[in-house]
Scaffold this motif. Structure first.
Motif, PDB file in Angstrom:
ATOM      1  N   SER A   1       0.832  -1.208   0.000  1.00 16.32           N
ATOM      2  CA  SER A   1       0.000   0.000   0.000  1.00 16.32           C
ATOM      3  C   SER A   1       0.864   1.256   0.000  1.00 16.32           C
ATOM      4  CB  SER A   1      -0.910  -0.010   1.233  1.00 16.32           C
ATOM      5  OG  SER A   1      -1.632   1.195   1.334  1.00 16.32           O
ATOM      6  N   LEU A   2       1.927   1.237   0.835  1.00 14.74           N
ATOM      7  CA  LEU A   2       2.842   2.376   0.886  1.00 14.74           C
ATOM      8  C   LEU A   2       3.550   2.581  -0.439  1.00 14.74           C
ATOM      9  CD1 LEU A   2       4.471   2.065   4.445  1.00 14.74           C
ATOM     10  CD2 LEU A   2       3.163   4.011   3.568  1.00 14.74           C
ATOM     11  N   LYS A   3       3.776   1.476  -1.154  1.00 10.51           N
ATOM     12  CA  LYS A   3       4.449   1.571  -2.452  1.00 10.51           C
ATOM     13  C   LYS A   3       3.685   2.519  -3.366  1.00 10.51           C
ATOM     14  CE  LYS A   3       5.605  -1.235  -6.515  1.00 10.51           C
ATOM     15  NZ  LYS A   3       5.576  -2.607  -7.101  1.00 10.51           N
ATOM     16  N   GLY A   4       2.339   2.361  -3.374  1.00 13.17           N
ATOM     17  CA  GLY A   4       1.528   3.232  -4.211  1.00 13.17           C
ATOM     18  C   GLY A   4       1.578   4.678  -3.764  1.00 13.17           C
ATOM     19  N   GLU A   5       1.608   4.885  -2.414  1.00 17.10           N
ATOM     20  CA  GLU A   5       1.641   6.238  -1.875  1.00 17.10           C
ATOM     21  C   GLU A   5       2.970   6.939  -2.175  1.00 17.10           C
ATOM     22  OE1 GLU A   5       0.700   6.268   2.256  1.00 17.10           O
ATOM     23  OE2 GLU A   5      -1.017   4.913   2.020  1.00 17.10           O
ATOM     24  N   LEU A   6       4.051   6.145  -2.157  1.00 21.91           N
ATOM     25  CA  LEU A   6       5.374   6.749  -2.286  1.00 21.91           C
ATOM     26  C   LEU A   6       5.820   6.946  -3.735  1.00 21.91           C
ATOM     27  CD1 LEU A   6       7.259   4.796   0.547  1.00 21.91           C
ATOM     28  CD2 LEU A   6       6.386   7.134   0.649  1.00 21.91           C
TER      29      LEU A   6
ATOM     30  N   LEU B   1       6.791   1.280   9.652  1.00 21.74           N
ATOM     31  CA  LEU B   1       6.969  -0.165   9.489  1.00 21.74           C
ATOM     32  C   LEU B   1       8.048  -0.657  10.458  1.00 21.74           C
ATOM     33  CD1 LEU B   1       7.098  -0.359   5.577  1.00 21.74           C
ATOM     34  CD2 LEU B   1       5.231  -1.233   7.000  1.00 21.74           C
ATOM     35  N   ASN B   2       8.141  -1.970  10.578  1.00 20.58           N
ATOM     36  CA  ASN B   2       9.306  -2.500  11.291  1.00 20.58           C
ATOM     37  C   ASN B   2      10.434  -2.719  10.285  1.00 20.58           C
ATOM     38  OD1 ASN B   2       8.657  -4.844   9.915  1.00 20.58           O
ATOM     39  ND2 ASN B   2       7.998  -5.978  11.735  1.00 20.58           N
ATOM     40  N   ALA B   3      11.593  -3.207  10.758  1.00 19.01           N
ATOM     41  CA  ALA B   3      12.776  -3.340   9.897  1.00 19.01           C
ATOM     42  C   ALA B   3      12.513  -4.279   8.725  1.00 19.01           C
ATOM     43  CB  ALA B   3      13.965  -3.826  10.718  1.00 19.01           C
ATOM     44  N   GLU B   4      11.820  -5.403   8.999  1.00 20.89           N
ATOM     45  CA  GLU B   4      11.541  -6.363   7.925  1.00 20.89           C
ATOM     46  C   GLU B   4      10.599  -5.757   6.900  1.00 20.89           C
ATOM     47  OE1 GLU B   4      12.248  -9.743   5.880  1.00 20.89           O
ATOM     48  OE2 GLU B   4      13.203  -9.151   7.777  1.00 20.89           O
ATOM     49  N   GLY B   5       9.611  -4.970   7.401  1.00 21.34           N
ATOM     50  CA  GLY B   5       8.682  -4.318   6.488  1.00 21.34           C
ATOM     51  C   GLY B   5       9.382  -3.307   5.601  1.00 21.34           C
ATOM     52  N   ALA B   6      10.351  -2.579   6.153  1.00 20.64           N
ATOM     53  CA  ALA B   6      11.109  -1.601   5.368  1.00 20.64           C
ATOM     54  C   ALA B   6      11.904  -2.298   4.272  1.00 20.64           C
ATOM     55  CB  ALA B   6      12.038  -0.804   6.286  1.00 20.64           C
ATOM     56  N   LYS B   7      12.441  -3.465   4.593  1.00 20.73           N
ATOM     57  CA  LYS B   7      13.182  -4.223   3.575  1.00 20.73           C
ATOM     58  C   LYS B   7      12.253  -4.644   2.431  1.00 20.73           C
ATOM     59  CE  LYS B   7      15.865  -8.477   2.939  1.00 20.73           C
ATOM     60  NZ  LYS B   7      16.431  -9.687   3.595  1.00 20.73           N
ATOM     61  N   ASP B   8      11.059  -5.165   2.809  1.00 23.09           N
ATOM     62  CA  ASP B   8      10.097  -5.572   1.778  1.00 23.09           C
ATOM     63  C   ASP B   8       9.707  -4.378   0.906  1.00 23.09           C
ATOM     64  OD1 ASP B   8      10.089  -8.162   2.691  1.00 23.09           O
ATOM     65  OD2 ASP B   8       8.338  -7.887   3.993  1.00 23.09           O
ATOM     66  N   LEU B   9       9.460  -3.220   1.565  1.00 20.83           N
ATOM     67  CA  LEU B   9       9.069  -2.020   0.830  1.00 20.83           C
ATOM     68  C   LEU B   9      10.170  -1.575  -0.128  1.00 20.83           C
ATOM     69  CD1 LEU B   9       7.158   0.331   0.256  1.00 20.83           C
ATOM     70  CD2 LEU B   9       8.064   1.493   2.292  1.00 20.83           C
ATOM     71  N   ALA B  10      11.431  -1.605   0.346  1.00 21.16           N
ATOM     72  CA  ALA B  10      12.557  -1.193  -0.498  1.00 21.16           C
ATOM     73  C   ALA B  10      12.631  -2.052  -1.754  1.00 21.16           C
ATOM     74  CB  ALA B  10      13.860  -1.284   0.293  1.00 21.16           C
ATOM     75  N   TYR B  11      12.457  -3.366  -1.586  1.00 17.83           N
ATOM     76  CA  TYR B  11      12.520  -4.249  -2.756  1.00 17.83           C
ATOM     77  C   TYR B  11      11.304  -4.058  -3.672  1.00 17.83           C
ATOM     78  CZ  TYR B  11      16.716  -6.801  -1.412  1.00 17.83           C
ATOM     79  OH  TYR B  11      18.013  -7.144  -1.135  1.00 17.83           O
ATOM     80  N   GLU B  12      10.150  -3.771  -3.073  1.00 16.47           N
ATOM     81  CA  GLU B  12       8.959  -3.500  -3.893  1.00 16.47           C
ATOM     82  C   GLU B  12       9.167  -2.234  -4.728  1.00 16.47           C
ATOM     83  OE1 GLU B  12       5.996  -4.951  -4.517  1.00 16.47           O
ATOM     84  OE2 GLU B  12       6.721  -6.739  -3.478  1.00 16.47           O
ATOM     85  N   LEU B  13       9.701  -1.181  -4.074  1.00 19.39           N
ATOM     86  CA  LEU B  13       9.973   0.059  -4.800  1.00 19.39           C
ATOM     87  C   LEU B  13      11.055  -0.151  -5.850  1.00 19.39           C
ATOM     88  CD1 LEU B  13       9.881   2.580  -1.811  1.00 19.39           C
ATOM     89  CD2 LEU B  13       8.245   2.469  -3.703  1.00 19.39           C
ATOM     90  N   GLY B  14      11.978  -1.046  -5.572  1.00 22.32           N
ATOM     91  CA  GLY B  14      13.044  -1.332  -6.513  1.00 22.32           C
ATOM     92  C   GLY B  14      12.552  -1.895  -7.827  1.00 22.32           C
TER      93      GLY B  14
END
Length: 876
Positions: free
Chosen positions: A759-764, A783-796
């Motif tokens: 969801s954050l991916k769309g917002e960012l 997010l927690n640390a694991e969530g930030a990692k998932d988000l970074a890879y999604e944005l990637g």
């Protein structure tokens, strides 16, 4: 002549002169708090020189394993650089305790060297003490007159206090000495310069091979000298140097003492040792090989005698020696894998006949050295990465000395390796600042450990050698014989008191010293510890009685002693259990017996299973429940005790007569205190089992009152758990149910976080901004640390040229996550690891990772905005 024959001829010669030949004492000292290691041939005889004991014979000869790497005799940094300093060396010695003196000592030294070993008299020089007017010690005319009958007068040299007055330490027995030096230079070199000018000048071919010390004085605390009641002879001859002379070579390392080790090093590493280096590269290779050949001897014999590498005390010294050898192999022989352990095979074959401990303990020694090598090589790899970070952070060509020292002091990274790597990069470090930091650290360490000791003050007549009576009583009438005061930063002011006899057990054999009181009708003082030094039992107190004469009552703290006895007997029973359950390869490698617990180190190749631990407990408790009485034999012949099956420990020094302790089938040689019946132990419980080193395990256990406390604490904890679980009928089932529920909830949370990240991916997506052709985003997310990692890879996945820095503050713990597209890493040299290390400073933390993805944790969430603000600087 082979080195084995040289050693044997020395011992045979002095045997023919009426000397008793005794074995070498262990290289590791356990009952002398003033020394870590045997650093001279006389160390094992100190008590006789001090008048605190009687030797087996007034004439003794031996070869003693010695180690000089710390304190007054510190040769470590010279080893390998030259060809005649060593860490471990053998000292051939003959001793007279109040028997013969200068005439016999000098004549026999000369006879052995010139008539038995056939050394040419024309290459020998001797020195005698020139005297010291300030201390009222005259020129040694007697020694000079004896030498005049044996050697030309122009070969007799006068030596000053530094070279020709030997002292045990700042205090204690001392006296003038007469040395024999040999000049093995070529005829051409001798023609250019007289050997007289090179004696005691650190020339590698003009060296001392024999020293006759004439013990006739005692150095007091105020620096003054007083005559000893008896005159003694203390001689020493460096075995390695003697072999060099007799084998006609120019270096100790060219003798057969070292050549088998050097050949083995060449075979393993592919390096070549040259007798005379022709260039700088060859010399560096030679030094590295000499260092390794020397150091493996010191480390192997120390481990065989019971000293494992560690981070403190004697263990730290052994680790430091081994690491020095490893880094020389790593740096100059380009060996990146463990290999030094393989040399123990050659060492055992070479020296096992004279020193059987190195052969019997070979497998243990190899395993310990191999693990230490592997561990330190990992440290070197980590150090290389840390050094790269320092280089990145450094502005200019010079790394701050404090940074280089931090690498050395905190991470064990050698300064010469730091210098070598920096040189390859066209850089250097500030040596002056490094040396300053090193000096300050040593000064702090020295100040913390420095002890000033006064002279003994005599109160009553007696030598303090009366027997320990604490096996039979804990209370006894005693007299104070003497005392001395010590001051140190660590312990403050303490008094060491010697009694005519004592019920207090002195620390030894793993057992701690007794505590208690010393009192009479007028005075009472607390004894806070008891130790043994040079055959004297010292009672430590923070005060002295007001009136020292008269009779006192010495009373041991009964509760502490009884708890200690229970633990000591349990240690013996556990040793028996381990050998029964795990196998007879199990041997004791160290122990601590205190009132509150026991610690036992032993040789074993694998982690003990839960069943094995339970079996050991069951075995020991069965012996406790059998109510086995103590069978004690206090003056048993050593040979008889061994023949009857008594366990003797490697690294311990045993006399001709020993004390044997037996509980049923358990029989050990032991000087410690024990219960009268195994029932007195009450119960035995192992509380931990783990590794100490390769092939060495450690058990910690408790008995008696400590077990009662242990069970009470666990019962109370179980009650609290039941209350927290709302008093279920089956607590275990309730806990397992909670674990299952927790696992399900975790999966749900993870799924929710993944959804939140998407969801954050769309917002960012719309928050990216372009900087110099890079799509950049720096933002804090919930997010927690694991969530930030998932988000970074999604944005990637959004495309190329992305540079992301995400910050989180889950549960108050700041975390930075950096993701950089791989094409940016390749094209522009961006490095996510370097980014998070720099930004991590804002949150009081650090981290690392790969060039395209890295994270950094910290302590200060308030630093997140500054970190995110700075992030753009990496792409601007």
């Amino acid at each position: 002549m082979k080195s084995q024959d040289i050693r044997q001829q020395f011992l045979d010669f002095f045997k023919s002169k009426g000397h008793l030949i005794v074995p070498s004492a262990p290289i590791v000292l356990k009952d002398d708090p003033t020394l870590m290691f045997n650093n001279s041939g006389m160390a094992q005889f100190k008590e006789f020189f001090l008048g605190n004991g009687t030797p087996k014979s007034p004439r003794i000869a031996d070869t003693q394993k010695c180690l000089r790497v710390s304190g007054k005799h510190n040769d470590l940094e010279e080893v390998g650089i030259d060809t005649y300093h060593h860490t471990m060396f053998e000292m051939l010695g003959n001793w007279s305790f109040g028997d013969y003196f200068k005439k016999e000592a000098i004549h026999w030294a000369w006879e052995l060297l010139t008539e038995v070993y056939k050394i040419d008299k024309d290459i020998l020089y001797v020195t005698v003490f020139e005297g010291n007017e300030a201390e009222n010690v005259p020129f040694d005319q007697e020694a000079f007159d004896i030498w005049k009958t044996l050697i030309a007068e122009d070969r007799i040299l006068l030596g000053n206090k530094k070279d020709n007055f030997w002292e045990m330490g700042d205090q204690g027995p001392c006296g003038p000495c007469s040395e024999i030096h040999v000049d093995i230079r070529s005829a051409e070199e001798k023609a250019k310069q007289s050997g007289r000018e090179l004696v005691n000048a650190d020339h590698p071919q003009v060296v001392e091979i024999w020293n006759n010390v004439f013990m006739e004085f005692n150095r007091k605390a105020d620096g003054s000298l007083e005559k000893l009641p008896a005159q003694h002879v203390d001689t020493g001859m460096g075995f390695e140097r003697l072999c060099m002379v007799l084998q006609g070579v120019q270096s100790n390392y060219d003798t057969d003492v070292f050549s088998p080790l050097i050949q083995h090093i060449e075979k393993i590493t592919g390096a070549k040792y040259t007798i005379k280096a022709s260039n700088d590269a060859e010399e560096k290779t030679n030094i590295a090989i000499r260092v390794i050949a020397d150091h493996v001897r010191a480390v192997a014999f120390a481990i065989a005698d019971g000293q494992l590498p560690s981070n403190t005390g004697a263990g730290y010294v052994i680790r430091r020696i081994l690491r020095r050898a490893i880094r020389y192999g790593f740096t100059f022989l380009n060996v990146k894998e463990a290999f030094i352990y393989q040399l123990v095979d050659t060492l055992a074959a070479q020296m096992g006949d004279s020193f059987p401990e190195i052969r019997s303990q070979k497998n243990l020694v190899m395993n310990v050295i191999k693990e230490e090598e592997t561990s330190f090589l990992r440290t070197l790899d980590q150090g290389l990465q840390l050094l790269e970070n320092v280089v990145t952070e450094t502005n200019g060509e010079e790394v701050p000395g404090a940074k280089a020292f931090e690498l050395y002091d905190t991470f064990g990274f050698p300064k010469d390796l730091t210098a070598l790597i920096l040189k390859e990069k066209g850089m250097s470090y500030n040596e002056a600042d490094f040396d300053k930091a090193m000096f300050e650290q040593k000064t702090r360490s020295r100040a913390a450990s420095e002890v000033s000791t006064d002279d003994w003050v005599t109160v009553s007549e007696g030598d303090g050698s009366e027997p320990f009576v604490g096996y039979d009583t804990l209370v006894n009438e005693v007299k104070i014989l003497r005392y001395r005061k010590t001051d140190s930063k660590k312990d403050g002011t303490l008094y060491q008191i010697v009694l005519d006899h004592t019920p207090f057990y002195p620390e030894g054999g793993g057992q701690v010293g007794d505590k208690g009181t010393l009192y009479n009708i007028n005075d009472s003082i607390e004894v806070i510890d008891t130790k043994k030094e040079n055959n004297l039992i010292l009672h430590f107190s923070r005060e002295l009685p007001e009136h020292l004469d008269g009779t006192f009552t010495a009373k041991v703290n009964r509760e502490l002693r009884e708890e200690t006895m229970a633990n000591h007997t349990a240690t013996h029973l556990m040793h028996q259990a381990l050998r029964t359950i795990l196998g007879t390869h199990v041997e004791q490698k160290g122990s601590l017996v205190a009132p509150d617990y026991l610690r036992f180190d032993f040789s074993h190749f694998a982690k003990m299973t839960e069943d094995e631990i339970a079996d050991v407990e069951t075995f020991v408790n069965a012996r406790i429940n059998e109510h086995i009485p103590l069978m004690e034999r206090r003056n048993m012949a050593f040979a008889d005790a061994i023949a009857e099956g008594a366990m003797a420990l490697f690294g311990e020094k045993y006399g001709d007569h020993v004390r044997a302790i037996k509980f049923g089938e358990s029989m050990e040689l032991c000087g410690g205190t024990h219960v009268k019946n195994t029932a007195d132990i009450w119960h035995f419980k192992i509380v931990s089992e783990g590794a100490v080193a390769a092939g060495i395990r450690r058990i910690e256990a408790i008995t008696g009152e400590a077990v009662k406390r242990y069970f009470a604490e666990h019962e109370a904890l179980l009650s609290e758990i039941k209350v927290a679980l709302k008093n279920p009928q089956d607590s275990l089932k309730a806990v397992m149910s909670l674990q299952d529920e927790n696992a399900k909830l975790k999966k749900q949370v993870e799924a929710l976080l993944k959804d939140k990240a998407k969801s954050l991916k769309g917002e960012l997506m719309n928050d990216f901004r372009e900087i110099n052709g890079v799509r950049f985003l720096a933002k804090q997310v919930d997010l927690n640390a694991e969530g930030a990692k998932d988000l970074a890879y999604e944005l990637g996945k959004l495309g190329q040229n992305l540079f992301l820095v995400l910050a989180t503050a889950d549960e108050g713990k700041p975390m930075l996550t950096c993701y950089i597209s791989k094409e940016l890493v390749a094209e522009k040299g961006y490095n996510a690891g370097q980014v998070v290390r720099e930004l991590g400073k804002h949150i009081q933390g650090g981290g690392g990772g790969q060039p395209f993805f890295a994270t950094a944790g910290g302590k200060d969430v308030l630093g997140i905005p500054a970190a995110l603000e700075q992030a753009a600087g990496f792409v601007k």
